[in-house]
Design an enzyme around this catalytic site. Structure first.
Site, PDB file in Angstrom:
ATOM      1  CG  HIS B  29      -1.768  -1.226   1.304  1.00 44.42           C
ATOM      2  ND1 HIS B  29      -1.273  -2.447   1.710  1.00 44.42           N
ATOM      3  CD2 HIS B  29      -3.084  -1.431   1.017  1.00 44.42           C
ATOM      4  CE1 HIS B  29      -2.250  -3.354   1.678  1.00 44.42           C
ATOM      5  NE2 HIS B  29      -3.351  -2.772   1.266  1.00 44.42           N
ATOM      6  CG  HIS B 264      -6.157   2.079   0.006  1.00 41.50           C
ATOM      7  ND1 HIS B 264      -6.004   0.723   0.243  1.00 41.50           N
ATOM      8  CD2 HIS B 264      -6.374   2.644   1.203  1.00 41.50           C
ATOM      9  CE1 HIS B 264      -6.139   0.487   1.532  1.00 41.50           C
ATOM     10  NE2 HIS B 264      -6.372   1.626   2.135  1.00 41.50           N
TER      11      HIS B 264
END
Lengths: 685, 685
Positions: B29, B264
């Protein structure tokens, strides 16, 4: 209409019934019922619409007592209102096999909507009930036809207010602008450990404001009946927010020890009971008394409720004529029937189909079913793209005016947010409302966050579908924090919960078929992140039985049974081929996607799957805990996983055909001199 | 001191390391590390005191990344700061057996304090760390000797903010006025499902105000470095509240897709990476680059940290001279040693002692141990009088000035409130701080609320003691909502968690002995509400082995083994007497209080307990799930319980000597022609 002496007498009658029942059973919680009697009296005689003769009327107002330990309050009100809760039932409060168990359970007591007691659950259920109400109103109401326009009333105490699940649900309700929800905070300053000042000094009203709620405060809810009613009526005028009414109450009001934690649990002392009765104008020597004028107040209200339902019946009859299609649909759904032939929409697969993860076959199934099952309401705890829970044409369930894509209250896809526990409890509420089947997802490992609510799905017999993807070390790089190990054992051990771990698409369809048709049982779909083949012999009808022979390989009779689930079934089939080719050993591969269903099959069938006389090796890439029930030897993962590419992780732990063959050969060798009995055979039931 | 180009370069270096590692592993991430790089840089170069050469220095500031999926941020900072996290470790991010797993785990990576990733956990751990810090400061600091005065810094995102566990912990922290805690809310408006507006529109800052926190907002935390630092320094001046700094950040700052949910998760596109590097002044063709001037900034800071620890060492040396007793105590506790002879305080019992519930023997043990183990810190989730977790002389852990009885920060009893999940995670934080052993209670059934955190106690090897009372239908009237059924199976299936269900006082003492001496293993004490006899042959040394023969009754060799735990062992002994007297059958009764410990014994011992050749019947009043591992036949409760007086409920389900005898006879009969192997024997390990 102002309040009279009869109202005060009614309120004291509620208190008296609670005190007497708790004294008789020598167990229970009198404090909260005594403090909340004024509010409950107002709700049941002036605010709520319900028909005690038909507790299932779809447009009734719902009452949820989230502080379920105060259940004598609810039982007293149900009795007074004329539900099937007799005085005798009250006298058997908390005794074995009574209609009045220690905490409210809907399957035990008519008029109870949801199971409460585990703190915070009822509050989150109420938010789910409100979601259901908003959705059904948006789906079915038409100009001049407010078919669904009821309210959800929920009482909660300090315990619920402290629980995270209630915080999650309150935040979600604020976001969703559920103005059909009115929650009452019983601000009595007392918990089991003492004054709330010992652990809980936050500003609850400000917190709810932060969530986007409308808030009201009633400073003296022991006496200010008009104030309580006025606050509720102001809430009825709020159009875009859920409402909190904070009530400053005195726990155990009327007891000598009112306002202290000594009245929280257990019966009041005999002299305290007598003094209360005397002060309230009752005969101190008599118990379980309901004055006639009090009876009448509640009977009149019950008649009003019955009349309201009659009016609604008339409205609905006209609705069915003017709006045939939704009328027919709602009629079907109120009867708890699925549409004819719905199951034809279940996808089927053949081995020629491409490799595909079961989270994807689940997504395809949901997409097929949503078209024929308008009652299906899906969602995710902020893992929508990973859980495959949202069908392409879905409209989000959102308040009007949010303008986030195509979304409104008629939408059937709920973004629950990162709120697993509340999500599960909200689904219980949606299912409890009726006419809806909720399904929602998170990773299998994070279903543990929702354990408290999932257990209550099973206990209260709610048809709720949990979609648990990324079900093992097969999720790979996210690592041990995200890889389930103990989770299947946990959920399989819950009674009346069907845990499905399908091996492919057909088994996924079977799982959904059984889930949809099991009206009193929640299901959990345990699904792979990684792609899997469509098996040669997987057939919906076979998989529906919970377990079946998916492959017979090599010489017969087989020397071993490999029993497995989900992503390991195809590995077992490869292992069976390897056993034949490298070792000349014949074997059977059993897929056991749902233990609960398999256990329900007759013994002959189960014995035909798990044979007598040959050893059985289980293969599942999670804890072996529990697998001894269906196998003699177990191959699994009795440690935490590891972070790495999924194929590397599988290899590390030897979840390969070679790894299975090694253990199968050891098993065959071990049992070569003593043929084992089938695990199905037992000494007693 | 103002911020220079080198600071900006440092911040971009952090981003670059995160991007490169995630690109190389093709997993991870990047968005949050990129958005949080400015804050992390400030914390690690200007705010926090730590010594990378000694990550265990007791007075270091603690850093908790509650949004653990952003772990490349933490790994990059640990590498830059000089912890034992090499550039090669970064290059093996998320690959098998690396030091840089998918989410932070303290036992894998030096410098990581707690395991995070499961959302909300880290935040609650941070509150626990702050409790530990406050308590140790109150216990050990003296005028001119601030031995413990560090801060806890915690970053959390929208996911954590939505989780109930974090709400619970935040409310507790506000109540406890933990001003040594500074939490940063990464307000980036993006979650996996999209804009936070799809599920989360509450006012987080107002919510924390309602909890009693000091709050700060930094509107442009992408650029306003001075603003971030100034906010932190203002928080350092707050004396009576935990502090929240809400930072408006841009997720994936510097990426072409910054501010959207597409950054994300997953690696950035190759062209995006190149553009970022070019814009930030790096060679777009090179990866894993740390400019020399950046290296120097972090090296200088590491030297400062090392110097600070040296000063602290000097201070502590003087402290040991001037304050001998606490100095010696703290030295012992920092070395993770228990005081010599502590175990002599464990209570022992004989059959002459009165009937007493194991929740009471647990309470007596805690009372004995607290006198010799000042590191023991007890508590309850608002069930203090039921859990027997508070010793009579206990002082509550409360902020000064609360004036609730005798209470202050030196107190060792924590009223966690009705917050089971946060309680467990706070205990993980307390244990992670060091020098303390946390123990706390709720009902066994409500330990399920804490499942997410209990699993992490086991995964992160924390010595935490869970006290789970009211462990079965034996709790009686509260009914099925409160009666555990699946719960033992759930917790026994968690690796590295010792689940103890003692049958009496001596077994309780054994459980505490093993719990205290198992430095890397959490324990759960599963305890009865109802009174139980002290057994004839229960001896601490035997029970410590996890399983032993507690009775041999009647003719030898025995025809059957009855294997049981907790409150059912005494029923089995009565059943054994009945088998002898009524049926002339000899039997053995095995008590198996802890499976995890029993499994660790050598095979000969285990075979001496669970004999080869005779059938074994398990008796436990919860789900039989898992008992096949230690028995051939099982008697248990594979359904939800019932509300009623406990003896009535036991009778209903036949948990009586008669009920056991009936099943024992059926078992003996079933196996009469085929002596079964001991369950201890297995085909492979």
């Amino acid at each position: 209409m102002s309040y009279t002496e009869t109202d005060l007498l009614s309120i004291n009658t509620i208190r008296l019934l609670a005190i007497d029942a708790i004294a008789k059973s020598n167990s229970g919680h009198a404090g909260a019922p005594m403090g909340l009697a004024p509010l409950a009296h107002i709700l049941f005689t002036r605010i709520m619409s319900f028909n005690p003769k038909n507790p299932k009327w779809i447009n009734r107002d719902r009452f949820v007592l989230s502080n379920g330990h105060a259940c004598m309050l609810q039982y007293a009100l149900l009795h007074l209102s004329g539900y099937e809760v007799s005085m005798d039932d009250l006298k058997h409060f908390r005794s074995l096999d009574s209609k009045t168990p220690g905490h409210p359970e809907p399957h035990e007591t008519p008029g109870v909507e949801v199971t409460t007691g585990p703190l915070g659950q009822g509050f989150a259920n109420a938010v789910g009930l409100a979601i259901a109400g908003k959705h059904l109103a948006a789906e079915f109401n038409r100009p001049d036809f407010d078919i669904v326009n009821n309210y959800i009333y929920c009482i909660f105490g300090d315990g619920c207010a402290m629980e995270g699940i209630a915080s999650e649900a309150a935040s979600a309700a604020g976001h969703l602008q559920l103005n059909n929800l009115i929650a009452f905070y019983d601000d009595n300053h007392v918990t089991i450990d003492g004054d709330t000042n010992c652990a809980f000094r936050e500003d609850v009203v400000m917190r709810f404001k932060a969530y986007g709620w409308h808030t009201e405060v009633v400073e003296d809810a022991d006496r200010d009946l008009e104030g309580i009613e006025a606050a509720i009526r102001r809430c009825h005028k709020v159009s875009d927010k859920p409402c909190l009414i904070s009530l400053r109450t005195t726990i155990g009001f009327g007891s000598k020890h009112q306002g202290t934690c000594s009245v929280h649990s257990g019966p009041l002392a005999a002299d305290d009971v007598k003094a209360f009765k005397t002060n309230a104008g009752f005969d101190p020597e008599q118990s379980f008394i309901v004055p006639q004028e009090v009876e009448k107040v509640y009977q009149d209200r019950a008649l009003e409720g019955s009349e309201k339902e009659k009016q609604w019946d008339k409205l609905f009859a006209r609705y069915q004529q003017e709006h045939t299609e939704p009328g027919t649909d709602l009629t079907r759904r109120m009867a708890d029937l699925l549409p004819d032939g719905w199951q034809k929409s279940l996808p089927t697969y053949s081995p020629k189909d491409k490799l595909i993860a079961t989270r994807e076959t689940s997504g395809l199934t949901l997409d097929s079913l949503q078209a024929v099952l308008p009652e299906l309401m899906s969602g995710s705890a902020d893992l929508t793209p990973s859980n495959n829970t949202r069908w392409p044409s879905a409209i989000d369930f959102q308040p009007p005016g949010l303008r986030l894509g195509k979304s409104n209250w008629s939408g059937r896809y709920v973004h629950y947010g990162v709120r697993e526990h509340a999500m599960a409890a909200m689904m219980n509420g949606i299912a409890a409302y009726g006419c809806l089947i909720p399904s929602s997802g998170t990773f299998l490992n994070f279903m543990s966050y929702a354990a408290g609510a999932i257990r209550l799905s099973a206990l209260s017999r709610m048809r709720v579908i949990y979609i648990a993807t990324h079900d093992s070390i097969g999720l790979g790089q996210d690592g041990p924090t995200h890889q389930a190990v103990e989770t299947l054992a946990h959920f399989r051990a819950i009674p009346n919960l069907m845990v499905w771990r399908p091996a492919d698409g057909n088994e996924t369809s079977a799982a959904y078929y059984v889930a949809m048709t099991s009206k009193q049982t929640p299901s959990m779909m345990v699904l792979s992140r990684q792609n899997l083949p469509q098996l040669e012999n997987s057939i919906i009808e076979k998989a529906m039985r919970g377990g079946y022979v998916v492959a017979e390989v090599g010489e017969s009779p087989a020397a071993i049974t490999l029993v497995s689930t989900g992503s390991e079934v195809c590995i077992c089939i490869d292992a069976a081929l390897m056993l034949r080719d490298r070792h000349g050993v014949g074997s059977r591969v059993v897929s056991l996607p749902c233990w609960e269903m398999f256990d329900r099959q007759d013994k002959d069938y189960r014995l035909s799957v798990l044979l007598d006389g040959i050893p059985c090796l289980s293969v599942e890439v999670l804890s072996t805990y529990g697998w001894e029930r269906y196998s003699h030897e177990q191959f699994g993962l009795n440690r935490f996983g590891a972070s790495g590419a999924y194929k590397d992780v599988y290899k590390k732990f030897e979840f390969t055909p070679e790894g299975v063959v090694k253990r199968a050969m050891a098993t065959i060798d071990y049992y070569k001199d003593a043929a084992p009995r089938s695990p199905v055979n037992r000494a007693f039931l």
